[in-house]
Motif scaffolding. Structure first.
Motif, mmCIF file in Angstrom:
data_model
loop_
_atom_site.group_PDB
_atom_site.id
_atom_site.type_symbol
_atom_site.label_atom_id
_atom_site.label_comp_id
_atom_site.label_asym_id
_atom_site.label_seq_id
_atom_site.Cartn_x
_atom_site.Cartn_y
_atom_site.Cartn_z
ATOM 1 N N GLY A 1 -36.206 71.926 10.944
ATOM 2 C CA GLY A 1 -36.660 72.428 9.652
ATOM 3 C C GLY A 1 -35.888 71.837 8.480
ATOM 4 O O GLY A 1 -36.347 70.914 7.807
ATOM 5 N N THR A 2 -34.676 72.349 8.256
ATOM 6 C CA THR A 2 -33.895 71.955 7.083
ATOM 7 C C THR A 2 -33.604 70.461 7.046
ATOM 8 O O THR A 2 -33.857 69.779 6.040
ATOM 9 N N LEU A 3 -33.055 69.903 8.149
ATOM 10 C CA LEU A 3 -32.716 68.476 8.185
ATOM 11 C C LEU A 3 -33.960 67.616 8.082
ATOM 12 O O LEU A 3 -33.994 66.639 7.314
ATOM 13 N N ALA A 4 -35.001 67.952 8.846
ATOM 14 C CA ALA A 4 -36.205 67.126 8.847
ATOM 15 C C ALA A 4 -36.864 67.093 7.474
ATOM 16 O O ALA A 4 -37.329 66.032 7.025
ATOM 17 N N MET A 5 -36.908 68.227 6.776
ATOM 18 C CA MET A 5 -37.516 68.234 5.437
ATOM 19 C C MET A 5 -36.727 67.362 4.474
ATOM 20 O O MET A 5 -37.309 66.643 3.655
ATOM 21 N N ALA A 6 -35.390 67.411 4.580
ATOM 22 C CA ALA A 6 -34.566 66.559 3.713
ATOM 23 C C ALA A 6 -34.790 65.083 4.032
ATOM 24 O O ALA A 6 -34.852 64.238 3.127
ATOM 25 N N LEU A 7 -34.937 64.758 5.323
ATOM 26 C CA LEU A 7 -35.102 63.357 5.716
ATOM 27 C C LEU A 7 -36.480 62.817 5.349
ATOM 28 O O LEU A 7 -36.614 61.632 5.041
ATOM 29 N N VAL A 8 -37.504 63.662 5.402
ATOM 30 C CA VAL A 8 -38.835 63.208 4.963
ATOM 31 C C VAL A 8 -38.773 62.749 3.515
ATOM 32 O O VAL A 8 -39.383 61.739 3.137
ATOM 33 N N GLN B 1 -36.081 61.598 2.006
ATOM 34 C CA GLN B 1 -35.208 60.431 1.859
ATOM 35 C C GLN B 1 -35.714 59.213 2.636
ATOM 36 O O GLN B 1 -35.661 58.088 2.143
ATOM 37 N N TRP B 2 -36.161 59.422 3.858
ATOM 38 C CA TRP B 2 -36.532 58.314 4.748
ATOM 39 C C TRP B 2 -38.033 58.096 4.852
ATOM 40 O O TRP B 2 -38.478 57.031 5.261
ATOM 41 N N GLN C 1 -42.606 58.633 8.788
ATOM 42 C CA GLN C 1 -42.553 57.981 10.100
ATOM 43 C C GLN C 1 -41.134 57.956 10.676
ATOM 44 O O GLN C 1 -40.927 58.307 11.849
ATOM 45 N N ALA C 2 -40.155 57.543 9.871
ATOM 46 C CA ALA C 2 -38.781 57.480 10.365
ATOM 47 C C ALA C 2 -38.279 58.857 10.776
ATOM 48 O O ALA C 2 -37.587 59.004 11.795
ATOM 49 N N THR C 3 -38.640 59.869 10.003
ATOM 50 C CA THR C 3 -38.196 61.234 10.329
ATOM 51 C C THR C 3 -38.819 61.709 11.633
ATOM 52 O O THR C 3 -38.128 62.292 12.489
ATOM 53 N N MET C 4 -40.126 61.474 11.813
ATOM 54 C CA MET C 4 -40.784 61.911 13.045
ATOM 55 C C MET C 4 -40.214 61.190 14.260
ATOM 56 O O MET C 4 -40.026 61.796 15.328
#
Length: 428
Positions: free
Chosen positions: A168-175, A177-178, A181-184
């Protein structure tokens, strides 16, 4: 098993339990937590940010359906052995690989895909998560002795909190920033890592079998089925408790973020409270519940937590009537309620595991959890209707009154459960 019944041998075995066993439980529950909260939190937010209409994003709520209906195929998970590597280990390998492939498919199609494509992939992911959950809960129910249930379910709840942080928290931040596709792809890789712990997964259960033998539990093999669940004495009391225990909580939980915004907190502040704040509160709540269960019986802990819920809801009511400070006190109250929710999860699931047959643990535990989730969802649906017609103060007043009724019903059902245990003289 009746609370507090332990033997010297069981205590010795508990002390000698290898750390690898607990590491496997952590890995298995994180393995389902990361993809679960990826779908619950990150994917809807990312799709909305990419321009998908609200009504289409709302269609993702159908992905909760497998979690409510998983009891229908739980007997097949208890019966069938898909791989030679072990009964439940085989299911976990298959379902976790399916989850990784589904997340990889999300990375491939991208956020611009049609809602039909997203829902189809998401349903495959939800089915694999739900089935992995059946196998994992079945493994934990078979392996954990009565004196270990508090610690085992604390690990389960803490791993859920870890799933919130990562999926949740990390993945939303990475979407942000990155990109999608990279996040998934990173989330797919993280979902694959827990499989490395499976060589430590021992499905033998000599200590659990000895505990059942001491209690006089049936050792005649049965064919796992839903009818076998209802044929066992005492399950109706636990099933009734599962249906009523958190009945009042869903209506407040569904409106909590809206009330925080209504009271003057910013969207980012609400995001911190609902995301990382709730996850850290989950870690604390899991630890507190495990410690409490070491000192008191499951019934005492459940009744105590039910009374604390009445108090928490009454404090929300006081705040809505401007009797209890401003936004700071509200933020503290919201985080405290998150701690309480995870404590409830630990104590309630410990009772569910203690009341599940070890011959069909995935089926029994799934039925209890599905009953709890169904009542929670119906309560959540009612929350919006009540808030619209009676405002937030009316919602909190009604939730507090229902919480009192749930506390009284819990006390009665736990007394009934204790009577059945006393009459049968065994674990039900």
């Amino acid at each position: 098993m009746a609370a507090g019944v332990q033997t010297q041998g069981a205590s010795l075995n508990a002390a000698q339990r290898p750390w690898q066993f607990w590491a496997v439980l952590v890995a298995l529950y994180i393995a389902q937590g990361v993809p679960s909260y990826l779908m619950i939190m990150t994917v809807p937010a990312a799709l909305r940010a990419a321009g998908m209409p609200l009504q289409q994003v709302g269609m993702l709520s159908i992905l909760m359906l497998p979690l409510v209906l998983k009891f229908l195929w739980a007997p097949w998970v208890d019966r069938l052995r898909p791989l030679r590597w072990g009964h439940r280990r085989g299911w976990i390998v298959c379902t976790q690989l399916a989850s990784v492939l589904a997340i990889g498919a999300l990375a491939w199609v991208g956020p611009q895909a049609s809602i039909t494509t997203i829902v189809c992939i998401g349903m495959c992911l939800a089915l694999s998560i739900a089935t992995q959950d059946i196998a994992t809960d079945g493994y934990a129910t078979q392996q954990l002795r009565s004196d270990e249930l508090g610690r085992g379910n604390a690990i389960q709840a803490a791993s859920v909190a870890g799933g919130v942080l990562l999926g949740g928290t990390l993945a939303m931040a990475l979407v942000d920033q990155w990109g999608w596709q990279a996040t998934m792809l990173l989330m797919a890789a993280l979902s694959l890592l827990p499989l490395l712990a499976l060589p430590w997964m021992d499905e033998g259960m000599p200590a659990a079998a000895a505990e059942d033998a001491q209690d006089g539990a049936a050792t005649v093999p049965v064919r796992p089925s839903i009818s076998q669940f209802f044929a066992r004495p005492g399950v109706w009391a636990i099933l009734g408790l599962a249906a009523v225990y958190r009945l009042s909580e869903g209506m407040l939980r569904s409106m909590e973020s809206s009330y925080l915004l209504h009271s003057g907190l910013s969207l980012s502040e609400v995001g911190v409270i609902a995301g990382s704040g709730a996850a850290l509160a989950g870690l604390l709540g899991s630890w507190l519940a495990a410690q409490w269960l070491r000192q008191r019986s499951r019934s005492q802990v459940l009744l105590g937590l039910s009374a604390l819920r009445v108090l928490a809801f009454a404090l929300f009511l006081a705040h809505s009537l401007h009797w209890l400070g401003g936004t700071t006190s509200l933020a503290v109250l919201a985080v405290g309620l998150s701690v309480h929710r995870y404590m409830e999860m630990v104590a309630l699931y410990a009772l569910f595991m203690a009341s599940s047959s070890r011959q069909q643990p995935g089926t029994d535990f799934s039925i209890f959890v599905c009953a709890e989730l169904l009542s929670y969802m119906l309560s959540a649906m009612a929350g919006g209707f009540i808030a619209k017609h009676f405002e937030f103060s009316g919602l909190f007043a009604i939730a507090t009154a229902i919480a009192v009724g749930c506390w009284l019903a819990t006390a009665a059902l736990l007394r009934r459960h204790a009577q059945v245990v006393a009459d049968t003289g065994r674990r039900i």
